[in-house]
Design an enzyme around this catalytic site. Structure first.
Site, PDB file in Angstrom:
ATOM      1  N   PRO A 195      -9.745  -5.547   3.742  1.00  0.00           N
ATOM      2  CA  PRO A 195      -8.347  -5.762   4.276  1.00  0.00           C
ATOM      3  C   PRO A 195      -7.604  -6.595   3.297  1.00  0.00           C
ATOM      4  CG  PRO A 195      -9.684  -6.943   5.784  1.00  0.00           C
ATOM      5  CD  PRO A 195     -10.515  -6.312   4.785  1.00  0.00           C
ATOM      6  N   GLY A 196      -6.035  -6.308   3.139  1.00  0.00           N
ATOM      7  CA  GLY A 196      -5.431  -7.211   2.518  1.00  0.00           C
ATOM      8  C   GLY A 196      -4.019  -7.644   3.254  1.00  0.00           C
ATOM      9  N   ARG A 197      -3.457  -6.683   3.532  1.00  0.00           N
ATOM     10  CA  ARG A 197      -2.004  -6.996   4.101  1.00  0.00           C
ATOM     11  C   ARG A 197      -2.312  -7.452   5.757  1.00  0.00           C
ATOM     12  NH1 ARG A 197       2.332  -3.018   3.381  1.00  0.00           N
ATOM     13  NH2 ARG A 197       0.922  -1.800   2.455  1.00  0.00           N
ATOM     14  N   ARG A 243       9.356  -4.557  -2.592  1.00  0.00           N
ATOM     15  CA  ARG A 243       9.003  -3.484  -1.428  1.00  0.00           C
ATOM     16  C   ARG A 243      10.150  -2.771  -0.982  1.00  0.00           C
ATOM     17  NH1 ARG A 243       6.911  -4.266   2.998  1.00  0.00           N
ATOM     18  NH2 ARG A 243       5.405  -2.336   2.980  1.00  0.00           N
ATOM     19  N   TYR A 274       9.509   1.078  -1.857  1.00  0.00           N
ATOM     20  CA  TYR A 274       9.092   1.776  -0.700  1.00  0.00           C
ATOM     21  C   TYR A 274       9.915   2.194   0.270  1.00  0.00           C
ATOM     22  CZ  TYR A 274       4.496   0.125  -2.428  1.00  0.00           C
ATOM     23  OH  TYR A 274       3.263  -0.296  -3.069  1.00  0.00           O
ATOM     24  N   CYS A 323      21.567  -6.138 -11.620  1.00  0.00           N
ATOM     25  CA  CYS A 323      22.334  -5.006 -11.856  1.00  0.00           C
ATOM     26  C   CYS A 323      21.878  -3.633 -11.675  1.00  0.00           C
ATOM     27  CB  CYS A 323      22.999  -5.161 -13.175  1.00  0.00           C
ATOM     28  SG  CYS A 323      24.018  -6.524 -13.453  1.00  0.00           S
ATOM     29  N   GLU A 324      21.336  -3.222 -10.387  1.00  0.00           N
ATOM     30  CA  GLU A 324      20.608  -1.942  -9.955  1.00  0.00           C
ATOM     31  C   GLU A 324      20.931  -1.865  -8.643  1.00  0.00           C
ATOM     32  OE1 GLU A 324      18.589  -0.412 -11.903  1.00  0.00           O
ATOM     33  OE2 GLU A 324      17.957  -1.627 -13.284  1.00  0.00           O
ATOM     34  N   TYR A 366       2.002  -8.025  -0.874  1.00  0.00           N
ATOM     35  CA  TYR A 366       2.803  -7.258  -2.050  1.00  0.00           C
ATOM     36  C   TYR A 366       4.175  -8.084  -2.146  1.00  0.00           C
ATOM     37  CZ  TYR A 366      -1.295  -4.684  -0.899  1.00  0.00           C
ATOM     38  OH  TYR A 366      -2.571  -4.068  -0.578  1.00  0.00           O
TER      39      TYR A 366
END
Length: 443
Positions: A288-290, A326, A330, A356-357, A385
């Site tokens: 596991p990570g998150r 994220r 996502y 500027c995006e 993340y």
């Protein structure tokens, strides 16, 4: 669930007001709760106590040295995907002998380093990789521990960019082919067949996909174990977290008991998978990570401007997609909360960064308390993340990271000075010479 809460109307991390950290360290600012990280690890570790097991934290979720050290102190192993992550674990005081090395593209140099440091196992993604590991191990006169990653072709129903367990994904070896791969791998004299591994995807918040995958692969693990006598069965990671509501009081109940609807908790997860695993007599590995760090961190940002254009209310903040990608990558949800609790009416707002995006946003048309220039907002559940996926896009330095433990706080990553961004760049000598510019060629 986590140690972030309002105390007298001000958002706290454990025993410290987050606003106090902002006054000292500025914004943007990452803040992590050590108690949350350790508590999540310990609950999951305890839930799996009925079997011999090793929890290997997925370093890619958050690779800060202090967080790795805190987990190593808890007895954690580590799931790594690069030589850099392996070196981070070692520098943080983690045990390479508790590291599993995953990823589809391991280089010869990475394999050699892992063998020299004595990792627990390679999770192997292809037969060419088996051949490469065997070749490198032969040169080093070592025997390499390997586990083949089986792709169970189970659709976890998660985001397309984080699903890993179907035949449409680049990961692992097809379920039907694994038996033949082990038979051929046994003939490679520099390999030790140590286990079997699987992983079906990330951010799964129900136990059913895990149970389906383990039920499918457990008989294969038993059959291969009887033939090759390996040590462990790894069922991967992918355990998800609650992103909404992250601060509401009801969110804490998520930890307390398994839900009849199959919502993921440490106890419901263990109840779903252990009945298939206990009869195997194999060591269980999970990665596991998150699940461990996701709800343990937040990103604090300051409102620079409020801009109203037609029907839109834009809250322009000093954090950006390079700090937390994220939402842009996502279209993911992060709860956004003011550091000082606000009442009154809410306003449908886009919270956006200065890059500027058009993709530089944290939410769109979300009902938020009315804010103004200088107000402070927290983007919650940013411990996984978040900073680890950051960049220097637009020549923006990395924000500092703070670890809180009770009433203590420490800088575990300094704010990056802007001139450090280009310190490894150089201008060739021919560009430095006076008059080096050429005139446009005449036609």
């Amino acid at each position: 669930m986590h140690e972030f809460r309002y105390v007298n109307g001000r958002l706290h991390c454990e025993g410290i007001a987050v606003e106090k950290l902002v006054r000292r360290y500025g914004t943007p600012l990452y803040v992590y709760s050590q108690r949350t990280i350790e508590g999540h690890f310990q609950r999951l570790d305890a839930a799996l106590a009925p079997v011999d097991h090793l929890v290997c934290f997925a370093v890619k979720a958050n690779s800060n040295l202090a967080i790795l050290r805190a987990l190593a102190n808890c007895g954690s192993g580590f799931d790594i995907v690069s030589a850099g992550e392996l070196r981070r674990v070692a520098d943080a005081g983690g045990d390479p002998g508790k590291c599993v090395f995953a990823g589809v593209g391991k280089t010869e140099e990475e394999i050699a380093l892992a063998l020299r440091l004595g990792i627990y196992c390679f999770n192997v993604e292809s037969e060419p990789e088996l051949a490469r590991i065997n070749r490198v191990a032969g040169r080093l006169r070592k025997q390499a521990p390997v586990a083949v990653r089986v792709n169970p072709n189970v659709d976890a129903g998660t985001h397309a960019k984080i699903t890993t367990g179907t035949y449409e994904n680049k990961f692992g070896i097809a379920f039907e082919q694994v038996g033949g791969v082990y038979a051929r791998a046994r003939r490679l004299k520099n390999l030790r067949l140590r286990g079997l591994q699987m992983h079906i995807g990330s951010q799964l918040t129900e136990v059913k996909p895990f149970a389906l995958a383990v039920r499918k692969v457990a008989p294969l693990a038993a059959e291969l174990h009887s033939q090759y006598g390996f040590d462990f069965f790894s069922i991967g990671g992918g355990l998800g977290i609650v992103y909404r509501p992250a601060l509401a009081s009801g969110a804490a109940a998520w930890w307390r008991k398994p839900s009849a609807r199959g919502i993921l908790t440490p106890s419901s997860y263990a109840a779903a998978v252990l009945p298939y695993l206990q009869p195997l007599g194999l060591r269980l590995l999970i990665e596991p990570g998150r699940f461990i760090v996701g709800n343990a961190g937040l990103l604090v940002t300051r409102v620079e401007y409020v801009k109203r254009t037609g029907r839109k209310n834009f809250v322009i903040v000093d954090a950006a997609m390079n700090d937390l990608i994220r939402p842009a990558f996502y279209d993911s949800y992060h709860e956004i909360a003011p550091l000082r609790r606000k009442g009154g009416a809410v306003v449908a707002s886009d919270v956006v960064g200065p890059i500027c995006e058009s993709g530089d946003y944290f939410c769109k048309d979300r009902p938020l308390p009315k804010v103004g220039e200088g107000d402070l907002l927290a983007l919650l559940s940013a411990g996984a993340y978040g900073s680890v996926m950051g960049s220097n896009y637009n020549s923006r330095g990395f924000p500092p990271e703070i670890l809180v433990n009770g009433n203590r706080a420490a800088v575990v990553r300094e704010r990056q000075p802007v001139e450090k961004i280009w310190e490894l760049e150089s201008i060739p000598a021919w560009l430095r010479r006076a008059g080096s510019r050429r005139s446009p060629r005449r036609r």
